[in-house]
Design a protein around this motif. Sequence first.
Motif, PDB file in Angstrom:
ATOM      1  N   ASN A  48       0.804  -1.222   0.000  1.00 45.37           N
ATOM      2  CA  ASN A  48       0.000   0.000   0.000  1.00 45.37           C
ATOM      3  C   ASN A  48       0.839   1.276   0.000  1.00 45.37           C
ATOM      4  O   ASN A  48       0.296   2.379   0.014  1.00 45.37           O
ATOM      5  CB  ASN A  48      -0.953   0.006   1.204  1.00 45.37           C
ATOM      6  N   LEU A  49       2.168   1.109   0.012  1.00 38.01           N
ATOM      7  CA  LEU A  49       3.061   2.265  -0.053  1.00 38.01           C
ATOM      8  C   LEU A  49       3.626   2.386  -1.472  1.00 38.01           C
ATOM      9  O   LEU A  49       3.725   1.394  -2.193  1.00 38.01           O
ATOM     10  CB  LEU A  49       4.212   2.122   0.944  1.00 38.01           C
ATOM     11  N   THR A  50       4.008   3.593  -1.845  1.00 35.59           N
ATOM     12  CA  THR A  50       4.599   3.801  -3.172  1.00 35.59           C
ATOM     13  C   THR A  50       6.021   3.232  -3.207  1.00 35.59           C
ATOM     14  O   THR A  50       6.598   2.876  -2.171  1.00 35.59           O
ATOM     15  CB  THR A  50       4.666   5.296  -3.524  1.00 35.59           C
ATOM     16  N   VAL A  51       6.563   3.194  -4.412  1.00 33.85           N
ATOM     17  CA  VAL A  51       7.960   2.757  -4.590  1.00 33.85           C
ATOM     18  C   VAL A  51       8.892   3.616  -3.732  1.00 33.85           C
ATOM     19  O   VAL A  51       9.732   3.100  -3.001  1.00 33.85           O
ATOM     20  CB  VAL A  51       8.354   2.846  -6.083  1.00 33.85           C
ATOM     21  N   VAL A  92      20.536   1.525 -10.469  1.00 38.63           N
ATOM     22  CA  VAL A  92      20.619   0.058 -10.529  1.00 38.63           C
ATOM     23  C   VAL A  92      19.386  -0.517 -11.224  1.00 38.63           C
ATOM     24  O   VAL A  92      19.479  -1.399 -12.074  1.00 38.63           O
ATOM     25  CB  VAL A  92      20.765  -0.533  -9.102  1.00 38.63           C
ATOM     26  N   PHE A  93      18.223  -0.003 -10.847  1.00 35.86           N
ATOM     27  CA  PHE A  93      16.955  -0.486 -11.407  1.00 35.86           C
ATOM     28  C   PHE A  93      16.153   0.692 -11.976  1.00 35.86           C
ATOM     29  O   PHE A  93      15.248   1.224 -11.320  1.00 35.86           O
ATOM     30  CB  PHE A  93      16.131  -1.200 -10.323  1.00 35.86           C
ATOM     31  N   PRO A  94      16.482   1.133 -13.193  1.00 36.39           N
ATOM     32  CA  PRO A  94      15.816   2.302 -13.791  1.00 36.39           C
ATOM     33  C   PRO A  94      14.295   2.179 -13.846  1.00 36.39           C
ATOM     34  O   PRO A  94      13.578   3.174 -13.776  1.00 36.39           O
ATOM     35  CB  PRO A  94      16.413   2.369 -15.203  1.00 36.39           C
ATOM     36  N   ARG A  95      13.821   0.943 -13.945  1.00 35.42           N
ATOM     37  CA  ARG A  95      12.372   0.725 -14.015  1.00 35.42           C
ATOM     38  C   ARG A  95      11.659   1.266 -12.764  1.00 35.42           C
ATOM     39  O   ARG A  95      10.520   1.707 -12.826  1.00 35.42           O
ATOM     40  CB  ARG A  95      12.100  -0.776 -14.170  1.00 35.42           C
ATOM     41  N   LEU A  96      12.348   1.235 -11.633  1.00 39.40           N
ATOM     42  CA  LEU A  96      11.738   1.731 -10.393  1.00 39.40           C
ATOM     43  C   LEU A  96      11.514   3.236 -10.447  1.00 39.40           C
ATOM     44  O   LEU A  96      10.548   3.748  -9.879  1.00 39.40           O
ATOM     45  CB  LEU A  96      12.610   1.373  -9.179  1.00 39.40           C
ATOM     46  N   ILE A 111       8.027   5.430  -9.653  1.00 38.76           N
ATOM     47  CA  ILE A 111       8.313   6.038  -8.358  1.00 38.76           C
ATOM     48  C   ILE A 111       7.077   6.326  -7.499  1.00 38.76           C
ATOM     49  O   ILE A 111       7.103   6.156  -6.279  1.00 38.76           O
ATOM     50  CB  ILE A 111       9.172   7.324  -8.540  1.00 38.76           C
ATOM     51  N   SER A 112       5.975   6.719  -8.131  1.00 41.96           N
ATOM     52  CA  SER A 112       4.765   7.085  -7.383  1.00 41.96           C
ATOM     53  C   SER A 112       3.705   5.990  -7.361  1.00 41.96           C
ATOM     54  O   SER A 112       2.633   6.166  -6.784  1.00 41.96           O
ATOM     55  CB  SER A 112       4.147   8.362  -7.966  1.00 41.96           C
ATOM     56  N   GLN A 113       4.021   4.838  -7.981  1.00 37.10           N
ATOM     57  CA  GLN A 113       3.062   3.734  -8.001  1.00 37.10           C
ATOM     58  C   GLN A 113       3.086   2.990  -6.671  1.00 37.10           C
ATOM     59  O   GLN A 113       4.129   2.871  -6.027  1.00 37.10           O
ATOM     60  CB  GLN A 113       3.438   2.728  -9.107  1.00 37.10           C
ATOM     61  N   LEU A 152       2.913  -3.365  -8.908  1.00 34.16           N
ATOM     62  CA  LEU A 152       4.072  -3.709  -9.741  1.00 34.16           C
ATOM     63  C   LEU A 152       4.039  -5.181 -10.130  1.00 34.16           C
ATOM     64  O   LEU A 152       3.433  -6.009  -9.445  1.00 34.16           O
ATOM     65  CB  LEU A 152       5.375  -3.432  -8.974  1.00 34.16           C
ATOM     66  N   SER A 153       4.742  -5.514 -11.210  1.00 31.00           N
ATOM     67  CA  SER A 153       4.892  -6.923 -11.585  1.00 31.00           C
ATOM     68  C   SER A 153       5.798  -7.624 -10.569  1.00 31.00           C
ATOM     69  O   SER A 153       6.475  -6.967  -9.764  1.00 31.00           O
ATOM     70  CB  SER A 153       5.515  -7.033 -12.982  1.00 31.00           C
ATOM     71  N   GLY A 154       5.835  -8.947 -10.629  1.00 31.14           N
ATOM     72  CA  GLY A 154       6.681  -9.709  -9.699  1.00 31.14           C
ATOM     73  C   GLY A 154       8.146  -9.318  -9.803  1.00 31.14           C
ATOM     74  O   GLY A 154       8.835  -9.150  -8.800  1.00 31.14           O
ATOM     75  N   GLY A 155       8.610  -9.136 -11.048  1.00 34.64           N
ATOM     76  CA  GLY A 155      10.012  -8.754 -11.252  1.00 34.64           C
ATOM     77  C   GLY A 155      10.312  -7.379 -10.706  1.00 34.64           C
ATOM     78  O   GLY A 155      11.357  -7.139 -10.093  1.00 34.64           O
ATOM     79  N   GLU A 156       9.373  -6.452 -10.918  1.00 33.50           N
ATOM     80  CA  GLU A 156       9.560  -5.088 -10.409  1.00 33.50           C
ATOM     81  C   GLU A 156       9.534  -5.074  -8.881  1.00 33.50           C
ATOM     82  O   GLU A 156      10.296  -4.340  -8.247  1.00 33.50           O
ATOM     83  CB  GLU A 156       8.471  -4.178 -10.983  1.00 33.50           C
ATOM     84  N   GLN A 157       8.678  -5.902  -8.285  1.00 30.81           N
ATOM     85  CA  GLN A 157       8.646  -6.002  -6.825  1.00 30.81           C
ATOM     86  C   GLN A 157       9.965  -6.559  -6.284  1.00 30.81           C
ATOM     87  O   GLN A 157      10.446  -6.131  -5.234  1.00 30.81           O
ATOM     88  CB  GLN A 157       7.486  -6.874  -6.365  1.00 30.81           C
TER      89      GLN A 157
END
Length: 235
Positions: A90-93, A120-124, A128-130, A135-140
């Motif tokens: 429930n918290l953002t990135v 390190v992880f540009p996708r994050l 940033i505000s999601q 997020l997908s499993g990989g992004e998590q």
Amino acid sequence: MLEIRNLEVAYGSIKALHGISLKVPEKSIVTLIGGNGAGKSTTLRTISGLVKARSGQVIYDGQDITNMPPHEIVGRHLCHVPEGRMVFANLTVLENLKMGAYLRKDKVGIAEDIEYSFNVFPRLKERISQHAGTLSGGEQQMLAIARALMSKPRCLMLDEPSLGIAPILVRAIFKQIVAINQERGITILLVEQNANLALGISHYGYVLETGKVLLEDDAKTLRQNPQVREAYLGD
């Protein structure tokens, strides 16, 4: 940097670890492989204080930290990325990353490390505000590792970072695990069912079976071991 001596752990009357011993040299990547129920996750959970050892010792940076409270272990810069990622859904990135720095007071350093995490992880940075739960499993998984980096670890324990993640993201994550080790000199203890991938980036490996160390060797030799190849590499 990290040493386990004759560690025994039980869940009630069921013994999970039968006096295992292992060493993780400073700035190395060491991997634990083995089937389900081998004791890999229990080993990490005991090191990080989440599970109590029945006997034996956990020595970190020359100090006995056996059964120390988990927050004190994190305060010593030994951090654990658990299986299943355990992000704050429930918290953002950005809020998740700040939670990783909850023991720190250096605002400038925290800001720098947030930026490092995004490098390190540009996708994050794109997310940033999601909320982390979207997020997908990989992004998590990327977020869980980045959150751990916010505690300024000298030793990082990763439990099954490839679990349930698309192969293309798995490769990206493992590439960054190597980069974290090489660029920042962070010691890594890795638990991973994808033995081929894990041994490919590691310096040394241990094979656990039913709570005991079955084999140990440098990663390259272990990867060529016929017993390991048949049991864990699908050859």
